[in-house]
Design a protein around this motif. Structure first.
Motif, PDB file in Angstrom:
ATOM      1  N   SER A 178       0.859  -1.179   0.000  1.00 18.92           N
ATOM      2  CA  SER A 178       0.000   0.000   0.000  1.00 18.92           C
ATOM      3  C   SER A 178       0.902   1.237   0.000  1.00 18.92           C
ATOM      4  N   THR A 179       0.610   2.190  -0.857  1.00 17.51           N
ATOM      5  CA  THR A 179       1.425   3.422  -0.868  1.00 17.51           C
ATOM      6  C   THR A 179       1.288   4.145   0.473  1.00 17.51           C
ATOM      7  N   GLN A 225      -0.604  -2.200  -6.507  1.00 14.93           N
ATOM      8  CA  GLN A 225      -0.722  -2.343  -5.052  1.00 14.93           C
ATOM      9  C   GLN A 225      -1.266  -3.731  -4.760  1.00 14.93           C
ATOM     10  N   ARG A 282      -5.757  -0.309   0.729  1.00 12.82           N
ATOM     11  CA  ARG A 282      -6.842  -0.138   1.712  1.00 12.82           C
ATOM     12  C   ARG A 282      -7.823   0.928   1.247  1.00 12.82           C
ATOM     13  N   ARG A 319     -11.661   3.015   2.481  1.00 10.42           N
ATOM     14  CA  ARG A 319     -12.290   3.553   3.691  1.00 10.42           C
ATOM     15  C   ARG A 319     -13.069   2.467   4.403  1.00 10.42           C
ATOM     16  N   LYS A 337     -18.229   6.323  -9.220  1.00  6.77           N
ATOM     17  CA  LYS A 337     -17.005   6.669  -8.469  1.00  6.77           C
ATOM     18  C   LYS A 337     -15.745   6.455  -9.327  1.00  6.77           C
TER      19      LYS A 337
HETATM   20  C1  BTN Z   1     -12.052   4.592  -0.605  1.00 12.17           C
HETATM   21  O1  BTN Z   1     -12.473   3.611   0.069  1.00 12.17           O
HETATM   22  O2  BTN Z   1     -12.777   5.177  -1.404  1.00 12.17           O
HETATM   23  C2  BTN Z   1     -10.631   5.035  -0.415  1.00 12.17           C
HETATM   24  C3  BTN Z   1      -9.672   4.293  -1.277  1.00 12.17           C
HETATM   25  C4  BTN Z   1      -8.241   4.786  -1.172  1.00 12.17           C
HETATM   26  C5  BTN Z   1      -7.298   4.018  -2.073  1.00 12.17           C
HETATM   27  C6  BTN Z   1      -5.905   4.625  -2.138  1.00 12.17           C
HETATM   28  S1  BTN Z   1      -4.927   3.897  -3.402  1.00 12.17           S
HETATM   29  C7  BTN Z   1      -3.501   4.691  -2.789  1.00 12.17           C
HETATM   30  C8  BTN Z   1      -3.585   4.637  -1.272  1.00 12.17           C
HETATM   31  N1  BTN Z   1      -3.035   3.391  -0.740  1.00 12.17           N
HETATM   32  C9  BTN Z   1      -3.962   2.643  -0.149  1.00 12.17           C
HETATM   33  O3  BTN Z   1      -3.744   1.529   0.383  1.00 12.17           O
HETATM   34  N2  BTN Z   1      -5.161   3.232  -0.195  1.00 12.17           N
HETATM   35  C10 BTN Z   1      -5.076   4.534  -0.868  1.00 12.17           C
END
Ligand code: BTN
Length: 244
Positions: free
Chosen positions: A17-18, A42, A46, A48, A113
């Motif tokens: 994950s970044t 990735q 992750r 939300r 989205k």
């Molecule tokens: C959402 O649930 O809408 C939020 C998603 C966020 C995804 C980004 S991708 C780059 C960064 N690294 C992650 O693990 N999650 C965020």
């Protein structure tokens, strides 16, 4: 070390994950530095509220690490989504593509989205804004609570670096606006593009479903819902619109 618009840029072929890499970076960061971390892929992205974020090649995965007061975390949700919105406006060629913002942090393209934003705390005084943008494909997931779309689906062709460069330019401009005129100015612009302001919406969180009129956002980023004349403040949840 490559710089883009006054940000240190670190790019990786693959990360879990970044946001994890961003946390690592913040541990040895020096005050005054800010960094954007990207990965082509990735493996454990992750989303939300404990959701996963699909990380296949072609889309953009980035995390911005910057110094800010922890109490401003929710404000950066609006900075991030507005910067994304304005970036897509720059790449949009046809006016028939509908772009809207959905509380708290989604950009909707023709009602679906196109991106996701996850704000997390970094080490010390650093915050992390993790952002995924569907440049090339819209992930299909059983648990996806909202339909997804990609920029490519609407004929917008761009690559990660070009998008990133414009995004950081937009981010810097929004921060200047915040600095010069106060955060309310940023919120006002965000609200100009918000879907269903003044209309009835439904907000769902773990234990409740609330229906009411979306009347605004307070200075802390909470959604204001008017129900039979009283105003309810909502701190977390998923918004659904009447037509859904
Ligand atoms: C959402 O649930 O809408 C939020 C998603 C966020 C995804 C980004 S991708 C780059 C960064 N690294 C992650 O693990 N999650 C965020």
């Amino acid at each position: 070390m490559e710089m883009i618009n006054n940000w240190i840029w670190q790019s990786f072929d693959e990360l879990d994950s970044t946001n994890n890499q961003a946390l690592e970076w913040s541990k040895s960061a020096v005050s005054g530095q800010r960094c954007v971390i990207t990965a082509k892929k990735q493996t454990a992205g992750r989303g939300r509220r404990g959701r996963q974020w699909i990380g296949g090649e072609g889309n953009l995965f980035m995390s911005l690490v910057f110094e800010a007061a922890p109490c401003d975390l929710s404000k950066f949700v609006f900075v991030s989504s507005l910067a994304l919105f304005q970036t897509i406006v720059v790449f949009r060629k046809q006016d028939d593509i509908l772009l809207e913002l959905k509380w708290p942090n989604d950009v909707l393209l023709n009602g679906a989205k196109v991106s996701g934003i996850l704000l997390e705390k970094g080490d010390g005084d650093f915050l992390i804004s993790g952002i995924g943008v569907n440049l090339a494909f819209a992930p299909v997931l059983d648990s996806l609570v909202y339909p997804a779309i990609s920029l490519k689906d609407v004929g917008i062709q761009t690559d990660c670096k070009t998008f990133l460069k414009e995004f950081l330019r937009q981010w810097n401009m929004i921060l200047d606006l915040w600095h010069d005129y106060g955060f309310q100015r940023v919120l006002d612009i965000w609200l100009e593009h918000a879907k269903s302001l003044g209309q009835e919406i439904v907000v769902k969180n773990e234990n409740k479903t609330l229906k009411g009129v979306f009347t605004g956002i307070d200075e802390n980023g909470a959604l204001l819902l008017s129900q039979n004349g009283s105003l309810v403040k909502i701190l977390a949840g998923d918004v659904f619109f009447n037509e859904e």
